[in-house]
Design a protein around this motif. Structure first.
Motif, mmCIF file in Angstrom:
data_model
loop_
_atom_site.group_PDB
_atom_site.id
_atom_site.type_symbol
_atom_site.label_atom_id
_atom_site.label_comp_id
_atom_site.label_asym_id
_atom_site.label_seq_id
_atom_site.Cartn_x
_atom_site.Cartn_y
_atom_site.Cartn_z
ATOM 1 N N UNK A 242 -38.187 14.499 11.957
ATOM 2 C CA UNK A 242 -37.668 13.759 13.099
ATOM 3 C C UNK A 242 -37.952 12.271 12.893
ATOM 4 N N UNK A 243 -37.114 11.399 13.442
ATOM 5 C CA UNK A 243 -37.440 9.967 13.423
ATOM 6 C C UNK A 243 -38.782 9.719 14.114
ATOM 7 N N UNK A 244 -39.459 8.664 13.710
ATOM 8 C CA UNK A 244 -40.807 8.378 14.211
ATOM 9 C C UNK A 244 -40.863 8.323 15.734
ATOM 10 N N UNK A 245 -39.864 7.666 16.342
ATOM 11 C CA UNK A 245 -39.902 7.527 17.797
ATOM 12 C C UNK A 245 -39.792 8.888 18.494
ATOM 13 N N UNK A 246 -39.034 9.814 17.907
ATOM 14 C CA UNK A 246 -38.929 11.154 18.497
ATOM 15 C C UNK A 246 -40.222 11.934 18.288
ATOM 16 N N UNK A 247 -40.861 11.782 17.140
ATOM 17 C CA UNK A 247 -42.138 12.463 16.910
ATOM 18 C C UNK A 247 -43.181 12.012 17.924
ATOM 19 N N UNK A 248 -43.181 10.709 18.222
ATOM 20 C CA UNK A 248 -44.127 10.198 19.213
ATOM 21 C C UNK A 248 -43.845 10.782 20.592
ATOM 22 N N UNK A 250 -42.431 13.641 21.266
ATOM 23 C CA UNK A 250 -42.797 15.059 21.248
ATOM 24 C C UNK A 250 -44.310 15.214 21.394
ATOM 25 N N UNK A 251 -45.080 14.399 20.671
ATOM 26 C CA UNK A 251 -46.542 14.479 20.785
ATOM 27 C C UNK A 251 -46.990 14.178 22.214
ATOM 28 N N UNK A 252 -46.367 13.155 22.821
ATOM 29 C CA UNK A 252 -46.737 12.781 24.190
ATOM 30 C C UNK A 252 -46.400 13.893 25.181
ATOM 31 N N UNK A 253 -45.222 14.502 25.014
ATOM 32 C CA UNK A 253 -44.816 15.589 25.918
ATOM 33 C C UNK A 253 -45.756 16.780 25.775
ATOM 34 N N UNK A 254 -46.093 17.135 24.557
ATOM 35 C CA UNK A 254 -46.989 18.286 24.344
ATOM 36 C C UNK A 254 -48.362 18.022 24.952
ATOM 37 N N UNK A 255 -48.822 16.796 24.826
ATOM 38 C CA UNK A 255 -50.107 16.461 25.423
ATOM 39 C C UNK A 255 -50.044 16.548 26.947
ATOM 40 N N UNK A 256 -48.980 15.999 27.538
ATOM 41 C CA UNK A 256 -48.826 16.026 28.995
ATOM 42 C C UNK A 256 -48.688 17.451 29.513
ATOM 43 N N UNK A 257 -47.996 18.289 28.738
ATOM 44 C CA UNK A 257 -47.881 19.697 29.144
ATOM 45 C C UNK A 257 -49.230 20.408 29.063
ATOM 46 N N UNK A 258 -49.989 20.092 28.031
ATOM 47 C CA UNK A 258 -51.277 20.745 27.821
ATOM 48 C C UNK A 258 -52.250 20.469 28.967
ATOM 49 N N UNK A 269 -36.771 18.180 28.657
ATOM 50 C CA UNK A 269 -38.010 18.285 27.887
ATOM 51 C C UNK A 269 -37.952 19.468 26.936
ATOM 52 N N UNK A 270 -37.490 20.609 27.436
ATOM 53 C CA UNK A 270 -37.410 21.798 26.594
ATOM 54 C C UNK A 270 -36.407 21.622 25.460
ATOM 55 N N UNK A 271 -35.337 20.876 25.730
ATOM 56 C CA UNK A 271 -34.360 20.610 24.673
ATOM 57 C C UNK A 271 -34.971 19.834 23.524
ATOM 58 N N UNK A 272 -35.756 18.806 23.844
ATOM 59 C CA UNK A 272 -36.405 18.007 22.801
ATOM 60 C C UNK A 272 -37.444 18.823 22.051
ATOM 61 N N UNK A 277 -39.195 21.876 17.268
ATOM 62 C CA UNK A 277 -39.670 23.133 16.679
ATOM 63 C C UNK A 277 -38.746 23.608 15.568
ATOM 64 N N UNK A 278 -37.443 23.438 15.757
ATOM 65 C CA UNK A 278 -36.479 23.869 14.749
ATOM 66 C C UNK A 278 -36.724 23.155 13.425
ATOM 67 N N UNK A 279 -37.093 21.875 13.480
ATOM 68 C CA UNK A 279 -37.329 21.101 12.267
ATOM 69 C C UNK A 279 -38.704 21.409 11.695
ATOM 70 N N UNK A 280 -39.711 21.511 12.552
ATOM 71 C CA UNK A 280 -41.083 21.680 12.107
ATOM 72 C C UNK A 280 -41.342 23.035 11.467
#
Length: 284
Positions: A242-248, A250-258, A269-272, A277-280
Motif C-alpha cells: 500500500x502507499x505510505x499514507x494508506x499504511x499510516x 490503516x495502522x491508526x484505524x487498527x489502533x483506534x479499534x483496539x 473503515x472496513x473497506x480500507x 488485508x488483501x495486500x498484506x
C-alpha cells in the motif's frame, strides 16, 4: 455476410437452444423485461461513476446467463480483474522491481464496450441472429455494457480477448510486461526504457481499434525506479505494498479499534481494512 438472398443470415444455435441451455421456456426468455435504475457513486480516486442496476427479474436472468454461458467464454491471462482467486495484487505483481512502470486507463470502459462487439462475439461462438439479439437485449444497455449488471465484468473480459492478445504480443517484442485490470492497463520494462512512450502510443492505437479512448486529463503515468511506481493504486518498487499514507491510516484505524474508540462496523473503515488485508496476506 449479413444478408443472403434478400434475407438476414440466420445460421447457428437459435432461441430454443438458448432457452434450453438456461433451463427455462422460450416464452419465459422472451418475456423478461429490460429495466434498469441508474445512480451515481464516488470513485475511489475522485469523480463519479454511473451505475445502471438491473431490476430483479433482469438481474436473475443475467446471473443465469453468466453461469450457463459466459463463464465458458475464455478470458486472456493478462486480464486480472473479475476472475475467481485473483485480485488487484495479481495485476500489480508482474511489475515489481522494473526500471520503468507506466499505467493508462480507458475512459468509460463498460459503456464503450459496444453492443456491436458483443453481438459479434456471440456470432463467433455459434448463436444465430435471433439468439444473439436476445442476448444483447438482456446483457447490453444504451449501446454498451451496463456497469451494475452481474454479467458485464466477465463479458468485458471475454470480448476483449483479442485486444489483450494484441497488446501482449506488442509488449513482448520489446520485453515489456503487460497486465489489464478492467480499464487499467499497466506495462513495465527492465533495462533500456527510452521507448516507453512509443509503447504507450502503440497501446493507444490498439485500444482505439476496439472503440476505447484514454482519459485525456491523465493520459500517462510513467515512473522510473527512483520514483514511486504505482500500479492500480499499489506501490511496486520492491514488492507490492500500500502507499505510505494508506499504511499510516490503516495502522491508526487498527489502533483506534483496539482501544475501542471507533466502531468496527463502519463500512468505509472496513473497506480500507479489507483492502489492506488483501495486500498484506501475500508474501513480499
Amino acid at each position: 455476410m449479413g444478408f443472403l438472398f434478400g434475407k438476414r443470415e440466420d445460421t447457428g444455435m437459435g432461441i430454443d437452444a438458448l432457452a434450453s441451455l438456461l433451463g427455462i421456456s422460450i416464452d419465459a426468455l422472451q418475456r423478461v423485461s429490460v429495466q434498469y435504475q441508474s445512480y451515481s457513486i464516488a470513485k475511489r480516486n475522485g469523480g463519479m461513476r454511473t451505475i445502471a442496476a438491473p431490476h430483479k427479474e433482469l438481474k436473475h436472468i443475467q446471473r443465469l446467463i453468466l453461469r450457463k454461458l459466459l463463464y465458458k467464454l475464455p478470458a486472456h491471462p493478462a486480464a486480472k480483474a473479475f476472475k475467481k482467486g485473483l485480485s488487484v495484487y495479481d495485476a500489480a505483481s508482474p511489475h515489481i522491481g522494473q526500471d520503468c512502470v507506466a499505467q493508462v486507463d480507458m475512459k468509460d470502459f463498460f459503456t464503450h464496450t459496444s453492443e456491436q462487439r458483443i453481438e459479434a462475439l456471440f456470432k463467433k461462438t455459434g448463436w444465430n441472429y435471433q439468439a444473439r439479439r436476445r442476448l444483447c437485449e438482456l446483457l447490453c444497455w444504451q449501446g454498451g455494457l451496463p456497469q451494475g449488471a452481474p454479467s458485464s465484468p466477465h463479458l468485458s473480459n471475454a470480448v476483449n480477448y483479442e485486444l489483450d492478445v494484441r497488446i501482449e504480443a506488442a509488449m513482448k517484442q520489446s520485453g515489456a510486461a503487460y497486465t489489464r485490470y478492467a480499464d487499467d492497463i499497466s506495462i513495465s520494462l527492465r533495462g533500456n526504457n527510452t521507448h516507453i512512450n512509443s509503447l504507450l502510443n502503440m497501446v493507444r492505437r490498439i485500444i482505439t481499434d476496439y472503440g476505447y479512448h484514454l482519459h485525456m486529463n491523465k493520459k500517462r503515468h510513467v515512473r522510473r525506479r527512483h520514483q514511486r511506481q504505482i500500479v492500480c493504486g499499489l506501490v511496486v518498487n520492491e514488492g507490492v505494498r500500500l502507499p505510505r499514507e494508506e499504511r499510516r491510516r490503516v495502522r491508526a484505524i487498527r489502533h483506534q479499534q483496539a482501544i475501542g474508540r471507533i466502531s468496527t462496523n463502519n463500512p468505509q473503515t472496513q473497506g480500507l481494512l479489507s483492502w489492506a488485508h488483501m495486500i498484506e496476506k501475500h508474501p513480499r
